[in-house]
Each structure stands twice: as structure tokens, then as C-alpha cells.
Design an enzyme around this catalytic site. Sequence first.
Site, PDB file in Angstrom:
ATOM      1  N   TYR A  61      29.213  -7.378  19.624  1.00  0.00           N
ATOM      2  CA  TYR A  61      27.836  -7.081  19.260  1.00  0.00           C
ATOM      3  C   TYR A  61      27.220  -8.567  18.969  1.00  0.00           C
ATOM      4  O   TYR A  61      27.608  -9.007  18.001  1.00  0.00           O
ATOM      5  CB  TYR A  61      27.760  -6.485  18.109  1.00  0.00           C
ATOM      6  CG  TYR A  61      28.302  -4.877  18.078  1.00  0.00           C
ATOM      7  CD1 TYR A  61      28.416  -4.214  19.496  1.00  0.00           C
ATOM      8  CD2 TYR A  61      28.274  -4.235  17.085  1.00  0.00           C
ATOM      9  CE1 TYR A  61      28.821  -3.071  19.444  1.00  0.00           C
ATOM     10  CE2 TYR A  61      28.906  -2.706  17.087  1.00  0.00           C
ATOM     11  CZ  TYR A  61      28.979  -2.170  18.433  1.00  0.00           C
ATOM     12  OH  TYR A  61      29.443  -0.818  18.577  1.00  0.00           O
ATOM     13  N   SER A  62      26.100  -8.890  19.814  1.00  0.00           N
ATOM     14  CA  SER A  62      25.539 -10.128  19.798  1.00  0.00           C
ATOM     15  C   SER A  62      26.707 -11.255  19.869  1.00  0.00           C
ATOM     16  O   SER A  62      26.311 -12.348  19.253  1.00  0.00           O
ATOM     17  CB  SER A  62      24.538 -10.205  18.898  1.00  0.00           C
ATOM     18  OG  SER A  62      23.532  -9.578  18.699  1.00  0.00           O
TER      19      SER A  62
END
Length: 332
Positions: A61-62
Site C-alpha cells: 500500500y503506497s
Amino acid sequence: MEYTRLGNTGLEVSRICLGCMGFGDPDRWVHKWVLREEESRQVIKQALDLGINFFDTANVYSLGVSEEILGRALRDFASRNEVVIATKVYGRMRPGPNGAGLSRKAIMTEIDHSLRRLGTDYVDLYQIHRWDYDTPIEETMEALHDLVKAGKVRYIGASAMFAWQFQKALYVAERHGWTRFVSMQNHMNLIYREEEREMLPLCREEGIGVIPYSPLAAGRLTRDWSQESSLRAQTDEIAKGKYDAMADADWQIIERVAEVARRHGVTRAQVALAWLLGKQPVVAPIIGATKPEHLEEAVGALSVQLSPEDVAYLEEPYVPHPVVGPNPTPAR
């Protein structure tokens, strides 16, 4: 807040889990709607104030920023012993060989990176994000077992796979005396119920706790189709891939959610979550909140009691959907 055990374990978790995919850096990932750190911290603080102790993120995530934001916020706002941190491994973190997947090398590398970003010396729940067709499941399960024995991981779980794959992983662990999966994070909501065919019965039989993602179908269960959509709805190509193909079949369910919500005097989101919370063995839907009021609404769903007639009415229009979530079987 209500708390329950995660599957057959003694671990107590809140019945609402805060999903942290929406926290990160829109410049470093495919989702341009994610919140930057200052806004993310407000949501995390609100979750803690509401009694939520269960937080789910992933290394991908990111590209790690979500873990960094979550780790800093929890260190500032909570005691480590009071919270349950879950993260995941599988997705590509860097180009080139060994930058993704579930090999022993990848798992051993990525757990250390996740611990550093989270600012902790252990993860409560370490989950494989998808099934890796290129790595023997024996290699993956032994590596995860070794992380538990090393004290870096307390429990292990899985996410988004076919039931035969999950059963194979459970069998391999039992055969070798390795740590078993205790949870399944799968795709499930009122307009995507394919997990009820095989995965949920398997989890009930094996004492596995289910923590569904996308419980509100990326917002589709919370509003009229004609209502102006959010930035996420406009730009989230992954969500469009999950739901747009079956939109014509799903509209009646969404209308019935609105009707039941009006009868009960609650929101549509609360009806959709109450339905999911009533499914066995669902432990805690993962709420991808990006505003504090999203969490207040989700917690309110714990007080909504749907009758058997309500449930039957909501479920009746459903038709089988193409499977969305597990990695497709590759051509050999």
C-alpha cells in the site's frame, strides 16, 4: 465497541477493523484518492477513540507509506499492547528478481522492512496477500512458521484465494507441524457473495476467522447510482474492474439496501455491514474509512438487528458473479 476472538485463537479483536489502504501517498501508488499523513492520523485517532483495536495494512500500500503512517500514529496515540496490527506480503515492492511473491527470500526480506516501517518488533497478524503460483506452498508455509518461532509474527493469515488453495495450505501446515493460518481476508459483500459457496463453509469447519475486505463494495452499497460519485469512485480502476461488469444485475440489491435502511431508520452502509456481521464465521469487516464519520457509521452497524425476513429480502435478487479477488490460474 464489541470484541471477539479471531477464529480459534485467543486473540481479541474489535468487530470493526480499520483498513489502511487509503492512507499513504497518492504520488507513489496507483490510487490517487489516498489520504496523506495528517488526514490519515485523524482517522486512526478516531478509530482508537471508538474502541477499534484492529488495523490492517500491507507492504504494497503506497509502497510502504501506509505502514509508516500507521506505525507513527499508533506509537503516538496508543500502547503497542492494546492494538492488533495486521499487514500483508506478496505484492511487488521493487523491480527485478525477488521483488515480489512468497519465496522464503521475499518473505524474510519483507517482514523486516514492514517491521521497520511500522516501528515495532512484531506483527500480530502476517498475511499472504495472494496465492503465489511460482513458489511451492511448502516453502511459503515453512518461512511463515519460522517467523512465528522467531517472534517476529504472532499469527498468520491468508487473503483472496480459491478454497482449494487455502485447504492445501492448511493441510501442508498440519502435515509438517507448522503454524496454521488463523484468518481469511476475502472479498465479500451484498453484491459479491461467491465466497459463500466454498470459502465460508471451509472456514467454519476449520475454525478460521473471516475478515472481509470491500464490505461496502467501494461505496456502491451506500448511495443511489445516480448520486454524484466520489473521487475514489471516479478514479479507482481496480474497483471498477470488480463491480462494473455486473452493475445491471446488482442495482436491485442496492435499491433493497436503501429500502431496508429506511424501514430501520439507519444508513445504507449500516444495513450492508449488519448483513455481513451476521454471516458466520465473519469476525470483523475491514472498513476502508477516509473520514472519521465513516467509522462512526460503521460502529453504529453493530447495533442494527436485521430480521431473517430482511436478510432474505436483501439476498433474493443475487445472481452468480464471475470470481473476483484470487489470482487466476495461470496458463501453463
